[in-house]
Design a protein around this motif. Sequence first.
Motif, PDB file in Angstrom:
ATOM      1  N   SER A  93     -10.054 -32.682  16.216  1.00  0.00           N
ATOM      2  CA  SER A  93     -10.181 -32.129  17.561  1.00  0.00           C
ATOM      3  C   SER A  93     -11.569 -32.395  18.132  1.00  0.00           C
ATOM      4  O   SER A  93     -12.574 -32.425  17.407  1.00  0.00           O
ATOM      5  CB  SER A  93      -9.899 -30.623  17.533  1.00  0.00           C
ATOM      6  OG  SER A  93     -10.156 -30.037  18.790  1.00  0.00           O
ATOM      7  N   SER A  94     -11.627 -32.577  19.440  1.00  0.00           N
ATOM      8  CA  SER A  94     -12.916 -32.761  20.120  1.00  0.00           C
ATOM      9  C   SER A  94     -13.661 -31.442  20.266  1.00  0.00           C
ATOM     10  O   SER A  94     -14.855 -31.436  20.580  1.00  0.00           O
ATOM     11  CB  SER A  94     -12.695 -33.391  21.495  1.00  0.00           C
ATOM     12  OG  SER A  94     -11.825 -32.584  22.283  1.00  0.00           O
ATOM     13  N   ASN A  95     -12.962 -30.343  20.040  1.00  0.00           N
ATOM     14  CA  ASN A  95     -13.596 -29.025  20.080  1.00  0.00           C
ATOM     15  C   ASN A  95     -14.372 -28.816  18.783  1.00  0.00           C
ATOM     16  O   ASN A  95     -13.802 -28.822  17.694  1.00  0.00           O
ATOM     17  CB  ASN A  95     -12.531 -27.938  20.255  1.00  0.00           C
ATOM     18  CG  ASN A  95     -13.133 -26.560  20.462  1.00  0.00           C
ATOM     19  OD1 ASN A  95     -13.841 -26.044  19.606  1.00  0.00           O
ATOM     20  ND2 ASN A  95     -12.833 -25.958  21.610  1.00  0.00           N
ATOM     21  N   SER A  99     -12.739 -27.995  14.932  1.00  0.00           N
ATOM     22  CA  SER A  99     -12.869 -29.005  13.882  1.00  0.00           C
ATOM     23  C   SER A  99     -13.724 -28.514  12.722  1.00  0.00           C
ATOM     24  O   SER A  99     -13.426 -28.783  11.552  1.00  0.00           O
ATOM     25  CB  SER A  99     -13.461 -30.288  14.458  1.00  0.00           C
ATOM     26  OG  SER A  99     -14.779 -30.066  14.942  1.00  0.00           O
TER      27      SER A  99
END
Length: 371
Positions: A93-95, A99
């Motif tokens: 995830s880009s979060n 992540s």
Amino acid sequence: MYQVVVGVLLVTFVTWIVHNTSINLAAQGKTTGFDFLGKTAGFPIGFSLFEFTRESTYWQAFLVGITNTLLVAVIAIFFSTIIGFTLGIARLSSNFLISRLATIYVETIRNIPLLLQLFFWYFAVLKAMPAVKDSFALPLDMFINQRGLFVPRPQPDAQFSWIYVAILLGLVGAFLIQRWAKRRLEATGKRFPVFLSSAALMLVLVLVVWFASGAAVTFDPPVLNRFNFKGGLELPPEFVALAWGLSIYTASFIAETVRAGILAVNHGQTEAAQSLGLKDSDRLRLVVIPQAMRVIIPPLTSQYLNLTKNSSLGAAIGYSEVVNVFAGTALGQSGRAIEVIAMTMAFYLTISLLTSAIMNWYNARVALVER
């Protein structure tokens, strides 16, 4: 010629082993054979899916062991797959927070031995629960205490068998819809909502049969009496600890398998899907995951096999699986070590081969066919 020589040596070695074993057993006054399976076991089993008493036979004890093993394995495979896929995607995830939390979970759980985790869930969590009179009340009339998890017991009536027929017809209809949609896609390039259509078909069939047959399901909730709960379904703490421990432990390995499969997909595929205007969820569901499955399936099969065999660790916390019941208690009372161990090994071998066959069949379905 070399193969013939090796074959003859192998047969000779096996024959010598069998002959030597027979001589040693005869010298000790021990008999061999599987006639003991029809004799009375003489011991109780705390948890079983069907009735088992002291008057039951060793064969019934074996059946209890394998059914309990299959029960916990199927449940753990189901939950570990869901948790593992979720964590594997979350690690990419880009979060940052999502992540990192997924990474902490994976790196923590998979580096602690499974046996220690089972001890933690059993002794430090479930056995530390309050007594029966002070049970924790959970939603939907569920309770948890030192004696395990108590849930309502479903009690379908005689007409409910028609619902199973409706579900079976719905599955057949879903299969036919999927085949038709695939041919339509290849012929016209137009996509058909297979999942929604199949779900709607099954729902309609079940509702129609439900009202037409008059089927009904009642739930017998657990009710606290003076010393214990009456009614409902009791899930012992050994079962809960083993199923939960296997699920979260195997999920950490499945998460890494899923992450590796997604990273194996060429980034150009993602960019191509993005250029078509697909949303993030659609790119993952329609483009990335289907291609990643070709990489995920082989190691995922190994994780399923490991989970099934790791269920034997339930003997350490007293769960009535096949090693504890049959290769433990039954072996000790019958004295038929060779027969008992051979049957236990044959069971694990059979389950492993069946699991591999199913997963290999699915792997062949999703494999990339070169032209």
